[in-house]
Enzyme design. Sequence first.
Site, PDB file in Angstrom:
ATOM      1  N   ARG A  69       0.809  -1.324  -0.129  1.00 37.28           N
ATOM      2  CA  ARG A  69      -0.019   0.057  -0.028  1.00 37.28           C
ATOM      3  C   ARG A  69       0.904   1.166   0.011  1.00 37.28           C
ATOM      4  NH1 ARG A  69      -3.311  -2.432  -1.780  1.00 37.28           N
ATOM      5  NH2 ARG A  69      -5.647  -3.252  -0.823  1.00 37.28           N
TER       6      ARG A  69
ATOM      7  N   HIS B   1      -1.388   0.818 -10.111  1.00 36.27           N
ATOM      8  CA  HIS B   1      -2.056  -0.235  -9.127  1.00 36.27           C
ATOM      9  C   HIS B   1      -2.754  -1.336 -10.030  1.00 36.27           C
ATOM     10  CE1 HIS B   1      -4.145  -0.691  -4.907  1.00 36.27           C
ATOM     11  NE2 HIS B   1      -3.946  -1.859  -5.421  1.00 36.27           N
TER      12      HIS B   1
END
Length: 318
Positions: free
Chosen positions: A233, A281
């Site tokens: 993350r 992502h």
Amino acid sequence: MAIGLVIGRDENERKKMSSYIQEWMDSLLAQDPQLDLRLYPNLGDINEIDFIVVLNAPTGIFKEFTHVKAILTLTAGVDSLLSDNSLLPHIPIVRIEDPFMADDICQYALTYVLQYMKQVEHWHNLQKHHDWDRRVPFVFSSKTIGVMGLGYLGKRVAVTLSQLGFTVNGWSQSPKEIPGVTVYTGQDQFIDFLQHTDIAVCLLPLTLNTRDILNKNTFSHLKKGAHIINMGRGEQLVEEDLLAALDSGQLTGATLDVFRQEPLPKDHLFWDHPKIIVTPHIASITNPRTAAVQVVENIKRMQKSEEPIGKVDLTQGY
Ligand code: NDP
């Protein structure tokens, strides 16, 4: 039994995601055409809903669902869902553990590990200058990959890279035995783990303990000239510390798939940094066709009071 499917933060997002939502409906019904699937916000009598299946659900909706048997999230990471204060502590949360997602993650790791090991960028630069400068690329055994997080995805990455002949270490909270992988455990062995690492691959979940973990102190313990690959993350990376470590040469490169702010702002320094690779992502995106298998299987398990696959430990936050 009714299942509420809640995808999208608001009407606008639901419109944008309409074909993805349809794909989920189709994929879930393909697993079991008898499912009483209701699409948020048209859920009918909320007391009839036994399970809610969520992805980017609107914040604050969960307190209404006092009777559901579980919340099934369509993601592997649960940090965003767990930050919703309306979650009821007695309702279990189940996440995705999809083998196809693990394949994606392994392929992403392998791509950028090879890019570093085979010095792809260096050869590209030579080509740009028509420069025929032969030198031996790194041999696999000369560099050590350190996988941070040895859960469903991290373990698969560590094992796959090890089977391909790389030297692989891993780091996790609890001790493990993984053939071909040297495992370091807990905070006590973190520095030792870092000191052996040339390529750090982060697949940690975002928790209070892992926020900002990719920081200047961590970088300083990696081997000189190390590379980092962050698929965990964005909030795990201290961005200024990365830039400083790249400037000083302590790190030679970073491959980043996740960011503190997503989408990465157009004017962010990372976009044009010569030592940073940015991907949006995409190391893995949940594929409805494959992940629906597990969602429906888990619903059936829980109906029979069996343990679902991928139950989140709410005390650990992952
Ligand atoms: P898991 O929950 O299966 O595994 C987490 C691992 O991290 C475990 O090995 C755990 O240790 C370890 N861990 C957690 N906290 C610590 C800590 N403080 N110190 C050391 N080790 C720790 O997660 P997954 O493997 O399924 O996924 C990992 C993350 O990958 C997700 O949370 C998500 O953020 C990210 N992800 C990114 C994607 C992308 O496209 N970029 C796609 C999918 C996921 P232990 O085994 O001892 O519990």
